[in-house]
Design a protein around this motif. Sequence first.
Motif, PDB file in Angstrom:
ATOM      1  N   GLN A 447      16.179  68.549  64.669  1.00 27.47           N
ATOM      2  CA  GLN A 447      15.274  68.899  65.699  1.00 27.47           C
ATOM      3  C   GLN A 447      13.955  68.093  65.719  1.00 27.47           C
ATOM      4  O   GLN A 447      13.399  67.532  66.847  1.00 27.47           O
ATOM      5  N   ARG A 448      13.719  67.453  64.481  1.00 29.56           N
ATOM      6  CA  ARG A 448      12.470  66.518  64.468  1.00 29.56           C
ATOM      7  C   ARG A 448      12.636  65.069  64.438  1.00 29.56           C
ATOM      8  O   ARG A 448      12.063  64.290  65.281  1.00 29.56           O
ATOM      9  N   GLN A 449      13.842  64.647  63.960  1.00 26.31           N
ATOM     10  CA  GLN A 449      14.274  63.243  64.016  1.00 26.31           C
ATOM     11  C   GLN A 449      15.850  63.534  64.630  1.00 26.31           C
ATOM     12  O   GLN A 449      16.794  63.760  63.729  1.00 26.31           O
ATOM     13  N   PHE A 450      16.063  62.898  65.683  1.00 26.68           N
ATOM     14  CA  PHE A 450      17.319  62.890  66.512  1.00 26.68           C
ATOM     15  C   PHE A 450      18.167  62.098  65.854  1.00 26.68           C
ATOM     16  O   PHE A 450      19.529  62.402  65.926  1.00 26.68           O
ATOM     17  N   VAL A 451      18.158  61.150  65.080  1.00 24.90           N
ATOM     18  CA  VAL A 451      19.035  59.994  64.750  1.00 24.90           C
ATOM     19  C   VAL A 451      18.718  59.862  63.017  1.00 24.90           C
ATOM     20  O   VAL A 451      17.560  59.641  62.874  1.00 24.90           O
ATOM     21  N   LEU A 454      22.994  58.762  56.680  1.00 28.74           N
ATOM     22  CA  LEU A 454      23.437  59.841  55.573  1.00 28.74           C
ATOM     23  C   LEU A 454      22.357  59.575  54.370  1.00 28.74           C
ATOM     24  O   LEU A 454      21.995  60.300  53.642  1.00 28.74           O
ATOM     25  N   SER A 455      22.016  58.292  54.174  1.00 31.58           N
ATOM     26  CA  SER A 455      21.164  58.013  53.280  1.00 31.58           C
ATOM     27  C   SER A 455      19.723  58.569  53.377  1.00 31.58           C
ATOM     28  O   SER A 455      19.111  59.111  52.329  1.00 31.58           O
ATOM     29  N   GLU A 456      19.203  58.536  54.695  1.00 34.12           N
ATOM     30  CA  GLU A 456      18.057  59.115  54.872  1.00 34.12           C
ATOM     31  C   GLU A 456      17.966  60.606  54.804  1.00 34.12           C
ATOM     32  O   GLU A 456      16.952  61.303  54.284  1.00 34.12           O
ATOM     33  N   LEU A 457      19.146  61.151  55.312  1.00 31.73           N
ATOM     34  CA  LEU A 457      19.246  62.566  55.246  1.00 31.73           C
ATOM     35  C   LEU A 457      19.434  63.007  53.642  1.00 31.73           C
ATOM     36  O   LEU A 457      18.575  64.084  53.545  1.00 31.73           O
ATOM     37  N   ARG A 459      17.928  61.780  51.303  1.00 31.17           N
ATOM     38  CA  ARG A 459      16.422  61.447  50.828  1.00 31.17           C
ATOM     39  C   ARG A 459      15.557  62.670  51.254  1.00 31.17           C
ATOM     40  O   ARG A 459      14.886  63.281  50.438  1.00 31.17           O
ATOM     41  N   LEU A 460      15.702  62.997  52.546  1.00 29.24           N
ATOM     42  CA  LEU A 460      14.943  64.153  53.001  1.00 29.24           C
ATOM     43  C   LEU A 460      15.465  65.467  52.187  1.00 29.24           C
ATOM     44  O   LEU A 460      14.572  66.406  51.818  1.00 29.24           O
ATOM     45  N   PHE A 461      16.574  65.513  51.953  1.00 28.19           N
ATOM     46  CA  PHE A 461      17.164  66.813  51.159  1.00 28.19           C
ATOM     47  C   PHE A 461      16.582  66.796  49.675  1.00 28.19           C
ATOM     48  O   PHE A 461      16.374  67.907  49.386  1.00 28.19           O
ATOM     49  N   ASN A 462      16.626  65.696  49.165  1.00 26.19           N
ATOM     50  CA  ASN A 462      16.051  65.774  47.791  1.00 26.19           C
ATOM     51  C   ASN A 462      14.538  66.163  47.691  1.00 26.19           C
ATOM     52  O   ASN A 462      14.200  66.952  46.813  1.00 26.19           O
ATOM     53  N   LEU A 463      13.899  65.775  48.723  1.00 23.06           N
ATOM     54  CA  LEU A 463      12.477  66.164  48.946  1.00 23.06           C
ATOM     55  C   LEU A 463      12.392  67.404  49.280  1.00 23.06           C
ATOM     56  O   LEU A 463      11.476  68.238  48.722  1.00 23.06           O
ATOM     57  N   ASP A 508      26.438  54.601  52.708  1.00 22.18           N
ATOM     58  CA  ASP A 508      25.695  55.723  53.215  1.00 22.18           C
ATOM     59  C   ASP A 508      24.800  55.390  54.376  1.00 22.18           C
ATOM     60  O   ASP A 508      24.317  56.043  55.235  1.00 22.18           O
ATOM     61  N   GLU A 509      24.081  54.207  54.341  1.00 20.86           N
ATOM     62  CA  GLU A 509      23.374  53.609  55.519  1.00 20.86           C
ATOM     63  C   GLU A 509      24.271  53.428  56.694  1.00 20.86           C
ATOM     64  O   GLU A 509      23.445  53.382  57.785  1.00 20.86           O
ATOM     65  N   GLN A 510      25.379  53.047  56.710  1.00 17.02           N
ATOM     66  CA  GLN A 510      26.169  52.925  57.662  1.00 17.02           C
ATOM     67  C   GLN A 510      26.764  53.871  58.326  1.00 17.02           C
ATOM     68  O   GLN A 510      27.243  53.943  59.327  1.00 17.02           O
ATOM     69  N   LYS A 511      26.318  55.231  57.667  1.00 12.83           N
ATOM     70  CA  LYS A 511      26.849  56.654  58.259  1.00 12.83           C
ATOM     71  C   LYS A 511      25.927  56.905  59.117  1.00 12.83           C
ATOM     72  O   LYS A 511      24.800  57.606  58.416  1.00 12.83           O
ATOM     73  N   VAL A 512      25.891  57.049  60.554  1.00 11.35           N
ATOM     74  CA  VAL A 512      24.812  57.453  61.294  1.00 11.35           C
ATOM     75  C   VAL A 512      25.116  58.770  61.790  1.00 11.35           C
ATOM     76  O   VAL A 512      26.178  58.746  62.606  1.00 11.35           O
TER      77      VAL A 512
END
Length: 584
Positions: A447-451, A454-457, A459-463, A508-512
């Motif tokens: 809801q905060r970031q629409f796109v 997997l790599s960024e997700l 990273r956010l999950f680890n945080l 992981d960066e290619q999985k969007v």
Amino acid sequence: MLPRSTGKLRPSFSYLDKADAKHREREAANEAGDSSQDEAEEDVKQITVRFSRPESEQARQRRVQSYEFLQKKHAEEPWVHLHYYGLRDSRSEHERQYLLCQGSSGVENTELVKSPSEYLVMLMPPSQEEETDKPVAPSNVLSMAQLRTLPLADQIKILMKNVKVMPFANLMSLLGPSIDSVAVLRGIQKVAMLVQGNWVVKSDILYPKDSSSPHSGVPAEVLCRGRDFVMWKFTQNRWVVRKEVAAVTKLCAEDVKDFLEHMAVVRINKGWEFILPYDGEFIKKHPDVVQRQHMLWTGIQAKLEKVYNLVKETMPKKPDGQSGPVGLVSGDQRVQVAKRQAQQNHALLERELQRRKEQLRASSVLPAVRIKEEPVSEEGEEEEERGAEDEQPMDISPGGGLHSRLANGLPAARAAGGDSFNGHPPSGSAGTPVARELRAFVEATFQRQFVLTLSELKRLFNLHLASLPPGHMLFSGISDRMLQDTVLAAGCKQILVPFPPQTAASPDEQKVFALWESGDMSDQHRQVLLEIFSKNYRVRRNMIQSRLTQECGEDLSKQEVDKVLKDCCVSYGGMWYLKGTVQS
């Protein structure tokens, strides 16, 4: 009295003395004359003769417009002698009588009893053309009344050039009932070609010689050839794929779009359909015209095959093993080939999935408190899926399109199967506390970031894990697969972005993944944008805006386009990329 020592004051006019001296010299010279030849020879002096240079036209104009020249002309102007007659003179009185009315009484002369506006009309009467003035129209627009004053051939040419595609019955109704249909048939064949029983204006009428494309600067000859190819395609089929036309003609997308907009309408997930229905009535009524047009198209086809090397492309093989006739491969046939290949790839994916399940059941539980990495074979699986995608230029099947291509990025067997990781089976874990907690995190994040990749997700999950207290249920171990399944179950979809072959992005960066529906007014705009990026790695803004306007059927404001781009994209080097996919 002034004292003697001061002397006397006398005026001094030396310039008058010089003038007198010159005057006396001139008088003496006149009196002396030419008394003798000897005296004349003594007065001879050497002179230098100079010839003036020829004066240029520019110099002459400057000299004529100079102040000195105008002063000289003014001084040379002869005087005009006037005779003045006083106010009381009889001649003045006689001329003044011409200013007075000669009638016996002013009342009888109605010409003088007029209002100021009527008097001006009398002085400057309007012409008949102005009285019958017509409404002002643009210079390139003719009214029907003006059009019917032209010769029949010009009427047909102007109508076809403006309308571009027209049935013969409509053309006859515009020309009027008194026009002979035989003469119209003779004239229409000079400016148009028959396509599916309708008349389409010839390319050389729209692109005359020595003109060029306003988009790419391509000369008119190349444009005519490309547009003839589009017209010829419509003589073979109701549908045309723009990518196929661009690939054959090697013209820019704007030029190809202009060709198609002249004679077709776009259908979402299908292609471009000919704008008018098939006119079978005209075909039956005029078989001689149809035969003549068929011969013309045969000649155009031979020329196109020679220019574009169309004979090198062959039809797909028939099921019985026999090869089809030589010619262009249509869009429907390519779709069928791509579907067969996708089915073959699906069987391979099923076998790969079963093998992975067996490996995972035999493996032990991985340590907790970290995101587990996917097996390397997942990348190969995605590459096979993407390869099947690339072979299909445009999906025109009823169940195709973005929804089928983005069907959560999972094979059917995987969606129905019971894949298990760390004791959390995806299919039956929706009600567990861990699944609910993970889904709440995923929904809040998207809801905060629409796109997100997997790599960024991850990273956010680890945080997020770092901010939780020790012993929280999410520390039980969340795999990549479980995280992806939760993302897909939360209303997101995987976007198969066609990364370039030389990309440095990790798997992981290619999985969007992107949020498909958020419940706001921009859902449709975002879906169109995501569909664009499922076929293009990077896109220009003007292409995005035109596609949004085309698909949504409305003129979007700059603020609406900016909002969609800000939600899903980033700009780099004048191009737009999905978030997380740009490689600087």
